[in-house]
Scaffold this active site. Structure first.
Site: not given
Ligand code: 4FV
Length: 259
Positions: A94, A121, A159, A174
C-alpha cells in the site's frame, strides 16, 4: 516475457495460468510464470518465514532471509533462461506507487519482472533495502497479501502482449489506452437489438463507421467528464482533445475549461 512470483501461495496464480486470455497467451508461448515459495529455502524444522515485530505490536513480519534467497533463485533461473536485463524486483505494498495502465504498457514491452507478495503485517525492511527496486500499490486499501496485486499486474500486462487478444484491436480500445487518449471506455451493446423495451442506440446500427466512431468518442467524453474530470484535464494538457471534442463538451456544459 517472464514473471517470477515470490509467494507463500503459488496456487493462487493458477488464476492467470489456467483461465482466460492469460492462460491462452501462456499456451501460445507469449509469456511464462514461475513461482518461488520462501518456505522452500528455510532450513528449520518449522520452515519459519515470519516472526514477531521488534518494538512489539500486532501480527507478524516476514523474515528477510527466505525472501532474499527466493529472489536469488528467481534471478538465477531467469539468467539460465537467457533473460538479458536485470529484472525489476517489485514489492506489492500500500506504500507503493499506484499501478496504472501506462505501467502495464511499459512492462509489456520489457522482459518482465520479479513480483514480491508480502503477507502478515509486511516484510523486513532489510529485504526491501537489499533487493526491492520498486514498490507498487493496487490502491488505497489493505489486502491480506500482495498476491491479488500481483495477479492484477500480470493480467493487465499479459493481455497487452501482441497476439494475446484474438482481436488485436481490443486492447487499443480499452479505457485509459492511448488511442482513447486516456478516456474511459464507451458503452457496449450486443444482441438482442431490443431488450426489455430498450433498443441499441441507432448510431451503432447505422453501419456508418465514422458515425459509430463519433458516437463512441462522444460517449467516452461524456462519461469521462462526469466521472473523471481529471482525465479530461490530462487529455486537454496532452493536447489529445480535438476542437470537435471541446465543442461537444462545451455545448453540454461538461468539463469547463480553466480560463
Ligand atoms: C497491497 C495493496 C496490500 C499489506 C500487508 C499485504 C498488504 C500485507 N498490495 N496493493 N494495497 N498489501 O494491501 O498491493 O502483507
Amino acid at each position: 516475457m517472464r514473471f517470477d512470483i515470490v509467494t507463500l501461495f503459488p496456487e493462487i496464480f493458477d488464476a492467470v495460468t489456467r483461465h482466460g486470455v492469460t492462460a491462452r497467451a501462456c499456451q501460445r508461448g507469449l509469456w511464462q510464470m514461475h513461482a518461488w515459495n520462501p518456505r522452500e529455502v528455510t532450513t528449520d524444522a518449522h520452515r519459519t518465514v515470519d516472526d514477531r515485530p521488534y518494538g512489539g505490536g500486532p501480527g507478524m513480519v516476514m523474515l528477510a532471509d527466505p525472501l532474499i534467497k527466493s529472489v536469488q533463485r528467481a534471478r538465477a533461473a531467469r539468467a539460465e533462461a537467457g533473460a538479458l536485463q536485470a529484472a525489476p524486483v517489485i514489492l506489492l505494498s500500500p506504500t507503493g506507487r499506484r499501478f496504472e495502465q501506462s505501467m502495464a504498457r511499459d512492462l509489456a514491452s520489457s522482459e518482465g519482472a520479479i513480483l514480491i507478495c508480502g503477507r502478515y503485517e509486511g516484510v523486513d525492511q532489510r529485504f526491501i533495502d537489499a533487493c526491492v527496486t520498486d514498490e507498487w500499490s493496487l490502491g488505497d486499501f489493505v489486502l491480506s497479501g500482495g498476491e491479488i496485486g500481483a495477479l492484477a499486474i500480470v493480467d493487465a500486462t499479459v493481455r497487452l502482449l501482441p497476439g494475446a487478444l484474438n482481436h488485436g484491436q481490443s486492447a487499443v480500445q480499452d479505457s485509459f489506452d492511448a488511442a482513447l487518449s486516456g478516456m474511459l471506455d464507451c458503452p457496449h451493446y450486443t444482441r438482442p437489438e431490443v431488450y426489455e423495451g430498450q433498443a441499441v442506440p441507432a448510431p451503432l446500427l447505422s453501419g456508418h463507421h465514422a458515425q459509430i466512431a463519433r458516437w463512441r468518442r462522444e460517449q467516452s467524453l461524456r462519461i469521462t467528464a462526469q466521472r473523471r474530470p481529471d482525465l479530461i484535464a490530462a487529455a486537454r494538457a496532452a493536447g489529445t482533445l480535438s476542437a470537435q471534442d471541446e465543442r461537444f463538451l462545451a455545448e453540454r456544459g461538461l468539463a469547463p475549461t480553466e480560463d
